[in-house]
Design a protein around this motif. Structure first.
Motif, PDB file in Angstrom:
ATOM      1  N   ARG A 194       0.835  -1.195   0.000  1.00 38.99           N
ATOM      2  CA  ARG A 194       0.000   0.000   0.000  1.00 38.99           C
ATOM      3  C   ARG A 194       0.872   1.248   0.000  1.00 38.99           C
ATOM      4  N   GLN A 195       0.298   2.315  -0.540  1.00 37.83           N
ATOM      5  CA  GLN A 195       1.010   3.585  -0.605  1.00 37.83           C
ATOM      6  C   GLN A 195       0.072   4.699  -0.199  1.00 37.83           C
ATOM      7  N   GLU A 227       6.148   6.255   0.867  1.00 34.01           N
ATOM      8  CA  GLU A 227       6.606   5.184   0.005  1.00 34.01           C
ATOM      9  C   GLU A 227       5.630   4.014   0.047  1.00 34.01           C
ATOM     10  N   ARG A 228       5.715   3.193  -0.968  1.00 40.58           N
ATOM     11  CA  ARG A 228       4.904   1.986  -1.001  1.00 40.58           C
ATOM     12  C   ARG A 228       5.509   0.965  -0.039  1.00 40.58           C
ATOM     13  N   TYR A 244      -3.963   0.469  -2.526  1.00 43.32           N
ATOM     14  CA  TYR A 244      -3.496  -0.893  -2.287  1.00 43.32           C
ATOM     15  C   TYR A 244      -3.178  -1.575  -3.614  1.00 43.32           C
ATOM     16  N   TYR A 245      -2.005  -2.187  -3.660  1.00 43.60           N
ATOM     17  CA  TYR A 245      -1.515  -2.842  -4.864  1.00 43.60           C
ATOM     18  C   TYR A 245      -1.308  -4.332  -4.625  1.00 43.60           C
ATOM     19  N   GLU A 259       9.806  -4.637  -2.051  1.00 37.68           N
ATOM     20  CA  GLU A 259       9.117  -4.283  -3.287  1.00 37.68           C
ATOM     21  C   GLU A 259       9.835  -4.844  -4.513  1.00 37.68           C
ATOM     22  N   GLY A 267      -3.730  -0.820  -8.756  1.00 43.16           N
ATOM     23  CA  GLY A 267      -4.051  -0.289  -7.444  1.00 43.16           C
ATOM     24  C   GLY A 267      -5.529  -0.005  -7.264  1.00 43.16           C
TER      25      GLY A 267
END
Length: 126
Positions: free
Chosen positions: A38-39, A44-45, A94-95, A110, A119
């Protein structure tokens, strides 16, 4: 190539629940470890949760342990993120991501993930 499509995001009040889904294309989905990241705005993610290729191993960020649950259905080429007891600080995009190199180890960095979805926005209000 693997294509990932997330769904299930939205606006929810604090304390509520959402279930995110990530549908994957391709016949090799069942061999990949999968992750959710999530970012938040201006940040940052970061890793949220991950699951091994058969679902026997899971891993969670400390911030979501006990509240979020990751699962997968390889017959449907789908990975899920059940989010309960949501807090405003869970607000983020959210990815979904696929670790195409291997499926046994759930990695939290990552760069370990090769394919990413577009996302889905999750917003938690007070």
């Amino acid at each position: 190539q693997v294509q990932l499509v997330e769904s299930g995001g939205g606006l929810v009040q604090a304390g509520g629940s959402l279930r995110l889904s990530c549908a994957a294309s391709g016949r090799t989905f069942s061999s990949y470890a999968m992750g959710w990241f999530r970012q938040a705005p201006g940040q940052e993610r970061v890793f949220v949760a991950g699951i091994s290729y058969r679902g026997r191993s899971t891993r969670y960020a400390d911030s979501v342990k006990g509240r979020f649950t990751i699962s997968r259905d390889n017959a449907k080429n789908t990975v899920y993120l059940q989010m309960n007891s949501l807090k405003p600080e869970d607000t983020a995009v959210y990815y979904c991501a696929a670790d195409a190199d291997q499926g046994v180890i759930v990695r939290s960095t990552e760069y370990a993930y090769d394919y990413w979805g577009q996302g889905t926005q999750v917003t938690v209000s007070l």
